[in-house]
Design a protein around this motif. Structure first.
Motif, short mmCIF file in Angstrom:
data_model
loop_
_atom_site.label_atom_id
_atom_site.label_comp_id
_atom_site.label_asym_id
_atom_site.label_seq_id
_atom_site.Cartn_x
_atom_site.Cartn_y
_atom_site.Cartn_z
N LYS A 154 -24.52 -40.57 -45.29
CA LYS A 154 -25.82 -40.83 -45.90
C LYS A 154 -26.88 -40.47 -44.87
CE LYS A 154 -28.64 -44.53 -47.84
NZ LYS A 154 -28.72 -45.93 -48.20
N ASP B 280 -31.13 -40.64 -44.69
CA ASP B 280 -32.39 -41.01 -45.33
C ASP B 280 -33.46 -41.17 -44.24
OD1 ASP B 280 -34.35 -41.83 -47.08
OD2 ASP B 280 -33.44 -43.78 -47.50
N ARG C 90 -36.66 -41.60 -43.17
CA ARG C 90 -37.99 -42.10 -43.54
C ARG C 90 -38.08 -43.52 -43.01
NH1 ARG C 90 -37.55 -45.81 -47.67
NH2 ARG C 90 -35.50 -45.82 -48.62
N GLY D 49 -35.57 -46.04 -43.99
CA GLY D 49 -34.37 -45.30 -44.40
C GLY D 49 -33.18 -45.63 -43.53
N ASP E 81 -29.40 -44.03 -42.15
CA ASP E 81 -28.37 -43.00 -41.99
C ASP E 81 -27.05 -43.70 -41.72
OD1 ASP E 81 -30.35 -41.05 -42.12
OD2 ASP E 81 -30.14 -40.42 -40.02
N ARG F 201 -31.12 -47.24 -38.69
CA ARG F 201 -32.24 -47.66 -39.56
C ARG F 201 -33.55 -47.22 -38.89
NH1 ARG F 201 -32.41 -49.48 -44.63
NH2 ARG F 201 -30.67 -50.85 -44.20
#
Length: 157
Positions: free
Chosen positions: A50, A52, A54, A57, A59, A76
């Motif tokens: 994953k 993300d 942002r 977000g 990962d 995070r």
């Protein structure tokens, strides 16, 4: 009863890249680019389950020796200022065992046409200093690989 140990350390690594802050930031933000430069050696594999990138977000990645992705990393994102700064937390596990938790800050500063990158890893390693040494060695090798990224590819291509 044996008490679990924790080792605290602050790792600071600095590099100058012959690339603009925008290009360096893009290489940090793009998970495909991170897979290319983010492993410390050819014997290590990195896969993102994953990604993300942002504020807020998450990962999720797995890494380890090729064919044996024994580590799970949760990143995070707390603060992102494009072309300037990325602040994230990182939790590293092997199975159910927590190996380390970190607050990681990456700062980008223009230096002429180049970019000065400063990575600060404030790490709490559970069970010994080996994780601190491993984190420092891994980040150092990855940042060295990042320099090669700018010589050999167009980020995001």
């Amino acid at each position: 009863m044996t008490e679990a140990s924790v080792t605290h350390a602050t790792i600071v690594l600095e590099r100058i890249y012959e690339a603009s802050p925008a290009r360096v930031f893009q290489a940090l933000a793009d998970p495909r680019a991170r897979v290319r430069w983010g492993t410390p050696s050819k014997n290590v594999e990195l896969i993102y389950d994953k990604a993300d990138f942002r504020v807020g977000g998450l990962d999720i990645s797995r890494c380890g020796p090729r064919g044996s992705l024994i580590y799970r990393v949760e990143t995070r994102y707390i603060d992102i200022e494009p072309e300037q700064r990325i602040v994230s937390t990182e939790l590293v596990r092997e199975g159910w065992n927590r190996l380390s938790a970190s607050l990681i800050t990456v700062e980008l500063q223009p230096v002429g046409a180049s970019t000065r990158l400063v990575l600060t890893d404030q790490i709490a390693a559970f069970g010994g200093k080996d994780m601190v040494a491993g984190s420092e060695a891994g980040f150092s090798a990855a940042l060295d690989n990042l320099a090669v990224e700018f010589l050999s590819t167009t980020v995001g291509a």
